[in-house]
Design an enzyme around this catalytic site. Structure first.
Site, PDB file in Angstrom:
ATOM      1  N   HIS A  19       0.919  -1.356   0.049  1.00 37.06           N
ATOM      2  CA  HIS A  19      -0.120   0.237  -0.278  1.00 37.06           C
ATOM      3  C   HIS A  19       0.895   1.299  -0.341  1.00 37.06           C
ATOM      4  O   HIS A  19       0.406   2.469  -0.131  1.00 37.06           O
ATOM      5  CB  HIS A  19      -1.095  -0.246   1.190  1.00 37.06           C
ATOM      6  N   HIS A  42      -7.575  -8.095  -8.272  1.00 38.31           N
ATOM      7  CA  HIS A  42      -7.972  -9.342  -6.621  1.00 38.31           C
ATOM      8  C   HIS A  42      -8.456  -8.490  -5.448  1.00 38.31           C
ATOM      9  O   HIS A  42      -7.320  -7.699  -4.533  1.00 38.31           O
ATOM     10  CB  HIS A  42      -6.885 -10.015  -6.531  1.00 38.31           C
ATOM     11  N   SER A  99      -6.990  -2.489  -0.717  1.00 34.33           N
ATOM     12  CA  SER A  99      -6.760  -1.082  -2.575  1.00 34.33           C
ATOM     13  C   SER A  99      -8.235  -0.317  -2.479  1.00 34.33           C
ATOM     14  O   SER A  99      -8.256   0.010  -3.658  1.00 34.33           O
ATOM     15  CB  SER A  99      -5.891  -2.458  -2.738  1.00 34.33           C
ATOM     16  N   GLU A 117     -13.406  -9.571  -8.229  1.00 32.19           N
ATOM     17  CA  GLU A 117     -13.659 -10.236  -6.499  1.00 32.19           C
ATOM     18  C   GLU A 117     -14.468 -11.352  -7.137  1.00 32.19           C
ATOM     19  O   GLU A 117     -16.118 -11.786  -7.796  1.00 32.19           O
ATOM     20  CB  GLU A 117     -13.697  -9.295  -5.036  1.00 32.19           C
ATOM     21  N   GLY A 148     -10.526 -12.013 -11.534  1.00 29.64           N
ATOM     22  CA  GLY A 148      -9.567 -11.048 -12.348  1.00 29.64           C
ATOM     23  C   GLY A 148      -8.164 -10.753 -12.990  1.00 29.64           C
ATOM     24  O   GLY A 148      -7.817  -9.749 -13.933  1.00 29.64           O
ATOM     25  N   ASP A 168      -2.800  -7.920  -7.129  1.00 24.68           N
ATOM     26  CA  ASP A 168      -2.174  -8.888  -6.071  1.00 24.68           C
ATOM     27  C   ASP A 168      -3.229 -10.018  -5.478  1.00 24.68           C
ATOM     28  O   ASP A 168      -4.400  -9.745  -4.646  1.00 24.68           O
ATOM     29  CB  ASP A 168      -3.179  -7.525  -5.224  1.00 24.68           C
TER      30      ASP A 168
HETATM   31  N1  SAM Z   1      -5.734  -6.079  -3.063  1.00 28.33           N
HETATM   32  C1  SAM Z   1      -6.927  -6.116  -1.912  1.00 28.33           C
HETATM   33  C2  SAM Z   1      -5.902  -5.257  -0.845  1.00 28.33           C
HETATM   34  O1  SAM Z   1      -5.210  -5.410  -1.475  1.00 28.33           O
HETATM   35  O2  SAM Z   1      -6.681  -4.474   0.271  1.00 28.33           O
HETATM   36  C3  SAM Z   1      -6.025  -7.699  -1.104  1.00 28.33           C
HETATM   37  C4  SAM Z   1      -6.405  -8.566  -1.745  1.00 28.33           C
HETATM   38  S1  SAM Z   1      -6.161 -10.299  -1.748  1.00 28.33           S
HETATM   39  C5  SAM Z   1      -4.824 -10.436  -0.988  1.00 28.33           C
HETATM   40  C6  SAM Z   1      -6.384 -11.303  -2.760  1.00 28.33           C
HETATM   41  C7  SAM Z   1      -8.078 -11.620  -3.341  1.00 28.33           C
HETATM   42  O3  SAM Z   1      -8.423 -12.038  -4.824  1.00 28.33           O
HETATM   43  C8  SAM Z   1      -8.570 -12.113  -1.409  1.00 28.33           C
HETATM   44  O4  SAM Z   1      -9.836 -11.329  -1.813  1.00 28.33           O
HETATM   45  C9  SAM Z   1      -9.747 -13.510  -2.938  1.00 28.33           C
HETATM   46  O5  SAM Z   1     -11.054 -13.986  -2.578  1.00 28.33           O
HETATM   47  C10 SAM Z   1     -10.106 -12.878  -4.669  1.00 28.33           C
HETATM   48  N2  SAM Z   1      -9.463 -13.766  -5.712  1.00 28.33           N
HETATM   49  C11 SAM Z   1      -8.736 -14.825  -5.309  1.00 28.33           C
HETATM   50  N3  SAM Z   1      -8.398 -15.277  -7.279  1.00 28.33           N
HETATM   51  C12 SAM Z   1      -9.636 -14.715  -7.432  1.00 28.33           C
HETATM   52  C13 SAM Z   1      -9.412 -13.878  -8.851  1.00 28.33           C
HETATM   53  N4  SAM Z   1      -9.014 -15.575  -9.855  1.00 28.33           N
HETATM   54  N5  SAM Z   1     -10.146 -13.318  -9.308  1.00 28.33           N
HETATM   55  C14 SAM Z   1     -10.489 -12.097  -8.042  1.00 28.33           C
HETATM   56  N6  SAM Z   1     -10.260 -12.175  -7.242  1.00 28.33           N
HETATM   57  C15 SAM Z   1      -9.894 -13.354  -7.034  1.00 28.33           C
END
Ligand code: SAM
Length: 289
Positions: A19, A42, A99, A117, A148, A168
């Site tokens: 971040h 993500h 994010s 998501e 994503g 991410d």
């Molecule tokens: N980017 C966020 C932040 O910085 O606050 C944190 C994201 S977290 C590391 C990863 C997220 O991606 C999770 O909520 C998970 O459910 C989601 N996720 C996993 N595979 C995914 C996909 N193929 N497409 C979209 N989201 C996905």
């Protein structure tokens, strides 16, 4: 595999590094009047309470908590802390913006935010969290319950030809490493001038090392690779994070000097054993610094 929930990790050392960098990139994009797109492939649920009752061990204690009461910080770190402090106005660290919330704090009405998501629970909370953001100046935000990794094919290039693609994943499934590479290759074909920000965990997996090598060999003019290792071995032999890294394609030029300045500070504050180390590599026009 949908067991990952970012609430258990919100504000940890990986979020801190990720971040800090994200905020710097967003601020850089605001320097020009032309609108831009922020694509968060993500997104997570967008906003986290750090006081949930089911927390046995809260990772933010080893992350943002270690910086919270420090009086001196390098500029890039204080920009980050100021952003988190807006959600904790009485000075007590209780909430952590993810994010999507961080992006909304910087984007203008004319910019665009696209969030992806796939976890149904995270998605529901994300929708709720975005709905309550009624600030006058924020852009219209679209949330998609779609993979994503396909965001890149769906959305690039942005109509304004300015954009940040923030990737991410949770890397719960090791195929994520390969999917990142495929997505980046696709993205560069469609939008080679975009700023791509890719986060990855340091957990001693061969897939992670291979992904880094591949990224550093991409045929792009300019990239920046930042990594911060905070300990040598996992606690209790578990698969915990040893550190994390960020790979940026077409980074803002101001990021390299500012992150170089901040990493010794972050290393000292966030170290978990004496093996702590960091690395920053910057490549521009075939010159590597
Ligand atoms: N980017 C966020 C932040 O910085 O606050 C944190 C994201 S977290 C590391 C990863 C997220 O991606 C999770 O909520 C998970 O459910 C989601 N996720 C996993 N595979 C995914 C996909 N193929 N497409 C979209 N989201 C996905």
């Amino acid at each position: 595999m949908l067991s990952y929930q970012h609430i258990f990790h919100a504000g940890n050392h990986a979020d801190v590094l990720k971040h800090i960098v994200l905020i710097h990139v967003l601020k850089h994009f605001l320097k020009k009047n032309t609108p831009f797109w922020m694509i968060d492939t993500h997104a997570g649920s967008g906003f986290y309470s750090l006081k949930e009752k089911y927390f046995i061990y809260s990772e933010f204690q080893d992350g943002i908590k270690k910086l919270w009461n420090c009086t001196y910080q390098p500029k890039i770190v204080s920009d980050y802390l100021n952003c988190i402090k807006k959600y904790n106005v009485d000075g007590l660290l209780r909430y952590y913006p993810g994010s999507p919330y961080i992006s909304l704090d910087f984007l203008r009405k004319k910019d665009k935010l696209r969030l992806f998501e796939i976890h149904p629970g995270e998605l529901k909370t994300l929708e709720k969290n975005i709905k309550i953001r009624t600030d006058q100046s924020i852009p219209k935000t679209i949330i998609k319950k779609t993979d994503g990794f396909n965001a890149i094919k769906m959305l690039l290039p942005p109509s304004s030809h300015r954009g940040i693609i923030f990737i991410d994943p949770s890397y719960e499934d090791k195929s994520d490493y390969r999917k990142v590479l495929i997505a980046i290759k696709d993205g560069l074909k469609r939008f080679c001038s975009g700023t791509y920000v890719i986060w990855y965990p340091k957990i001693g997996r061969i897939e992670s090392k291979n992904m880094q090598l591949y990224l550093e060999n991409l045929p792009v003019k300019c990239w920046l690779h930042i990594s911060l290792n905070l300990r040598k071995i996992s606690i209790n032999g578990s698969r915990g994070l040893l550190g994390s890294g960020l790979f940026l394609i077409n980074p803002p030029h101001t990021l390299y000097p500012e992150i170089l300045d901040a990493l010794p500070y972050l290393k000292n504050k966030l170290a978990q054993d004496d093996s702590v180390n960091y690395a920053v590599t910057f490549k521009e026009n075939n010159i590597i610094l």
